[in-house]
Design a protein around this motif. Structure first.
Motif, PDB file in Angstrom:
ATOM      1  N   UNK A  53       0.786  -1.236   0.000  1.00  0.00           N
ATOM      2  CA  UNK A  53       0.000   0.000   0.000  1.00  0.00           C
ATOM      3  C   UNK A  53       0.813   1.278   0.000  1.00  0.00           C
ATOM      4  N   UNK A  54       2.072   1.216  -0.432  1.00  0.00           N
ATOM      5  CA  UNK A  54       2.898   2.438  -0.470  1.00  0.00           C
ATOM      6  C   UNK A  54       2.454   3.381  -1.584  1.00  0.00           C
ATOM      7  N   UNK A  55       1.648   2.854  -2.499  1.00  0.00           N
ATOM      8  CA  UNK A  55       1.133   3.704  -3.573  1.00  0.00           C
ATOM      9  C   UNK A  55      -0.278   3.238  -3.940  1.00  0.00           C
ATOM     10  N   UNK A  56      -1.258   3.812  -3.251  1.00  0.00           N
ATOM     11  CA  UNK A  56      -2.655   3.486  -3.545  1.00  0.00           C
ATOM     12  C   UNK A  56      -3.083   4.339  -4.743  1.00  0.00           C
ATOM     13  N   UNK A  57      -3.770   3.701  -5.693  1.00  0.00           N
ATOM     14  CA  UNK A  57      -4.107   4.405  -6.923  1.00  0.00           C
ATOM     15  C   UNK A  57      -5.536   4.943  -6.890  1.00  0.00           C
ATOM     16  N   UNK A  58      -5.815   5.867  -7.811  1.00  0.00           N
ATOM     17  CA  UNK A  58      -7.160   6.450  -7.929  1.00  0.00           C
ATOM     18  C   UNK A  58      -8.165   5.358  -8.295  1.00  0.00           C
ATOM     19  N   UNK A  59      -9.375   5.455  -7.747  1.00  0.00           N
ATOM     20  CA  UNK A  59     -10.388   4.437  -8.051  1.00  0.00           C
ATOM     21  C   UNK A  59     -10.972   4.627  -9.447  1.00  0.00           C
ATOM     22  N   UNK A  60     -10.879   5.871  -9.993  1.00  0.00           N
ATOM     23  CA  UNK A  60     -11.410   5.998 -11.367  1.00  0.00           C
ATOM     24  C   UNK A  60     -10.332   5.920 -12.428  1.00  0.00           C
ATOM     25  N   UNK A  61      -9.086   6.083 -12.050  1.00  0.00           N
ATOM     26  CA  UNK A  61      -8.009   5.928 -13.031  1.00  0.00           C
ATOM     27  C   UNK A  61      -6.802   5.299 -12.332  1.00  0.00           C
ATOM     28  N   UNK A  62      -6.760   3.962 -12.339  1.00  0.00           N
ATOM     29  CA  UNK A  62      -5.711   3.271 -11.567  1.00  0.00           C
ATOM     30  C   UNK A  62      -4.298   3.482 -12.105  1.00  0.00           C
ATOM     31  N   UNK A  63      -4.148   4.334 -13.134  1.00  0.00           N
ATOM     32  CA  UNK A  63      -2.776   4.641 -13.554  1.00  0.00           C
ATOM     33  C   UNK A  63      -2.278   5.872 -12.798  1.00  0.00           C
ATOM     34  N   UNK A  64      -3.197   6.507 -12.048  1.00  0.00           N
ATOM     35  CA  UNK A  64      -2.832   7.726 -11.303  1.00  0.00           C
ATOM     36  C   UNK A  64      -2.854   7.465  -9.806  1.00  0.00           C
ATOM     37  N   UNK A  82      -3.742   7.983  -5.960  1.00  0.00           N
ATOM     38  CA  UNK A  82      -4.851   8.605  -5.235  1.00  0.00           C
ATOM     39  C   UNK A  82      -4.277   9.845  -4.538  1.00  0.00           C
ATOM     40  N   UNK A  83      -4.873  11.019  -4.827  1.00  0.00           N
ATOM     41  CA  UNK A  83      -4.302  12.238  -4.240  1.00  0.00           C
ATOM     42  C   UNK A  83      -5.403  13.130  -3.686  1.00  0.00           C
ATOM     43  N   UNK A  84      -4.992  14.105  -2.878  1.00  0.00           N
ATOM     44  CA  UNK A  84      -5.985  14.905  -2.154  1.00  0.00           C
ATOM     45  C   UNK A  84      -6.878  15.744  -3.075  1.00  0.00           C
ATOM     46  N   UNK A  85      -6.568  15.780  -4.371  1.00  0.00           N
ATOM     47  CA  UNK A  85      -7.282  16.720  -5.245  1.00  0.00           C
ATOM     48  C   UNK A  85      -8.136  16.060  -6.319  1.00  0.00           C
ATOM     49  N   UNK A  86      -8.618  14.855  -6.047  1.00  0.00           N
ATOM     50  CA  UNK A  86      -9.382  14.147  -7.087  1.00  0.00           C
ATOM     51  C   UNK A  86     -10.640  13.541  -6.457  1.00  0.00           C
ATOM     52  N   UNK A  87     -11.714  14.363  -6.323  1.00  0.00           N
ATOM     53  CA  UNK A  87     -12.876  13.957  -5.533  1.00  0.00           C
ATOM     54  C   UNK A  87     -13.519  12.637  -5.950  1.00  0.00           C
ATOM     55  N   UNK A  88     -13.449  12.282  -7.256  1.00  0.00           N
ATOM     56  CA  UNK A  88     -14.147  11.058  -7.669  1.00  0.00           C
ATOM     57  C   UNK A  88     -13.341   9.799  -7.385  1.00  0.00           C
ATOM     58  N   UNK A  89     -12.036   9.888  -7.660  1.00  0.00           N
ATOM     59  CA  UNK A  89     -11.215   8.680  -7.559  1.00  0.00           C
ATOM     60  C   UNK A  89     -10.684   8.434  -6.159  1.00  0.00           C
ATOM     61  N   UNK A  90     -10.938   9.375  -5.262  1.00  0.00           N
ATOM     62  CA  UNK A  90     -10.387   9.258  -3.913  1.00  0.00           C
ATOM     63  C   UNK A  90     -11.433   8.832  -2.927  1.00  0.00           C
ATOM     64  N   UNK A  91     -10.967   8.122  -1.900  1.00  0.00           N
ATOM     65  CA  UNK A  91     -11.813   7.972  -0.723  1.00  0.00           C
ATOM     66  C   UNK A  91     -11.236   8.928   0.296  1.00  0.00           C
ATOM     67  N   UNK A  92     -12.036   9.892   0.705  1.00  0.00           N
ATOM     68  CA  UNK A  92     -11.574  10.832   1.723  1.00  0.00           C
ATOM     69  C   UNK A  92     -11.910  10.272   3.100  1.00  0.00           C
ATOM     70  N   UNK A  93     -11.017  10.506   4.048  1.00  0.00           N
ATOM     71  CA  UNK A  93     -11.259   9.953   5.384  1.00  0.00           C
ATOM     72  C   UNK A  93     -12.521  10.542   6.000  1.00  0.00           C
ATOM     73  N   UNK A 110     -13.289   1.688 -11.127  1.00  0.00           N
ATOM     74  CA  UNK A 110     -12.977   1.128 -12.442  1.00  0.00           C
ATOM     75  C   UNK A 110     -12.370  -0.268 -12.266  1.00  0.00           C
ATOM     76  N   UNK A 111     -12.892  -1.237 -13.002  1.00  0.00           N
ATOM     77  CA  UNK A 111     -12.275  -2.570 -12.952  1.00  0.00           C
ATOM     78  C   UNK A 111     -11.633  -2.846 -14.311  1.00  0.00           C
ATOM     79  N   UNK A 112     -11.257  -4.086 -14.519  1.00  0.00           N
ATOM     80  CA  UNK A 112     -10.540  -4.380 -15.752  1.00  0.00           C
ATOM     81  C   UNK A 112     -11.355  -5.372 -16.558  1.00  0.00           C
TER      82      UNK A 112
END
Ligand code: TYM
Length: 329
Positions: free
Chosen positions: A182-193, A195-206, A221-223
């Motif tokens: 888990x050192x690099x959790x990816x965005x849920x809508x674009x798993x090539x990016x 997960x960062x504090x500035x992406x409301x759709x792909x992030x789960x905010x605490x 997004x699945x495969x």
């Protein structure tokens, strides 16, 4: 005895990536040494931010630290700006890192590639210098961070070698410690990016209500194909969800894969959502209580005092080494 130091920047809402890659592990370090955990509020100013947002984010991070199990009796929690030595050491160290190496930093390139020179503040460019000061002031030996921050710890190490070879053994060499899963959790809508504090759709905010994080996971997004298999190159979406599950259950992604071998995507996602709820539910309840009783204020006040004592000593050592004349007896 190890000295452990880490921090989180109050620039946006904290994500599940911050939690899994960093926050969740901080408490365990209390058994391994002397722990310093801070809110990197000066770093948050390196990109435009509203004053009220910065204040609220800083409160949130303080409460999240306490909710994560950090115990102010066993560690030091503080706001970066309340220990002036960070800015003072920064002023010295900025002369030992060079423009060429700062320009090559991935974070700088990511944040500033679309900006012109008249929009890029000096702070974002010199970011690694202040981060080096944060680390070196506490003689930290271990710096727990997610993968994206390792480069900044590496440049701190370069600085230590450069500085010590000129002045002797003044600075302590730190090393980054990255969680195995888990050192690099990816965005849920674009798993090539990431997960960062500035992406409301792909992030789960605490701070997302649990029903919202569940929805985000269910619509992740699945495969192509239908097999739950850990293969980050061929199945980045599913692999990211397996990583999230594995990290929260303290198992490997391969073990998680075995658990879900016979599952369809939908049922697998439900299990991931449940794991997230099980972990974040009690964590959020503790956070709400701490925000309401404002117990973080006295923790931060005491932390500033404790941290300042340690930081001032290191600062004096560095000032002396570089030749700044002391007027103390
Ligand atoms: P920040 O605030 O961006 O992130 C806080 C921590 O969360 C980790 N992280 C992630 N881990 C896994 N998956 C992700 N998608 C993800 N996104 C973020 C980060 O790696 C970090 O550990 N520069 C630092 C703050 C800082 C600092 C320091 C850290 C300032 N001075 C000194 C350590 C030591 C930052 O911006 O982290």
């Amino acid at each position: 005895m190890e000295r452990i130091l880490s921090g989180i920047k109050p620039t946006g809402e904290l994500t599940l990536g911050n939690y899994i890659g960093a926050l969740r592990h901080f408490k365990d370090f209390q058994n391994r040494g002397d722990v310093y955990i801070f809110i990197a509020d000066l770093h948050a100013l390196t990109m435009p931010i509203e004053a009220e947002t910065l204040r609220n984010n800083s409160r949130d991070i303080a409460a999240f630290y306490l909710a994560s199990g950090l115990d102010p009796k066993r560690c030091t929690i503080f706001l970066q700006h309340t220990v002036p030595a960070h800015a003072e050491l920064n002023a010295i160290l900025q002369n030992y890192l060079y423009m060429g190496e700062l320009k090559r930093m991935t974070q700088f390139k990511d944040k500033c590639s679309k900006m012109n020179d008249n929009q890029i503040g000096l702070g974002i460019f010199a970011y690694p210098v202040l981060m080096a000061a944060d680390i070196l002031l506490y003689d930290a030996t271990i710096v727990p961070v997610g993968e994206d921050q390792v480069q900044h710890v590496e440049i701190t190490r370069d600085l230590v070698h450069r500085f010590n070879s000129r002045y002797g053994e003044v600075l302590v060499l730190p090393r980054a410690e990255v969680t195995k899963v888990g050192a690099r959790i990816m965005s849920l809508c674009d798993p090539s990016k990431k997960m960062s504090k500035s992406d409301p759709k792909g992030d789960i905010f605490l701070k997302d209500p649990l029903s919202v994080s569940r929805k985000k996971i269910m619509s992740a997004v699945t495969d192509s194909g239908s097999e739950v298999r850990f293969d980050p190159a061929a199945k980045p979406g599913i692999s990211n969800l397996l990583t999230i599950y594995a990290a929260l259950k303290d198992i490997t992604p391969q073990e998680a894969e075995k658990r879900f071998a016979k599952f369809r995507y939908g049922d697998f996602k439900k299990a991931v959502a449940e794991a997230v709820e099980e972990e974040l539910g009690p964590f959020k309840a503790r956070y709400e209580k701490i925000i309401a009783d404002r117990s973080y204020i006295s923790v931060l006040r005491d932390g500033a005092k404790k941290a300042s004592l340690v930081a001032a000593k290191t600062l004096r050592r560095v000032q002396k080494a570089v030749g700044l004349l002391s007027v103390d007896e």
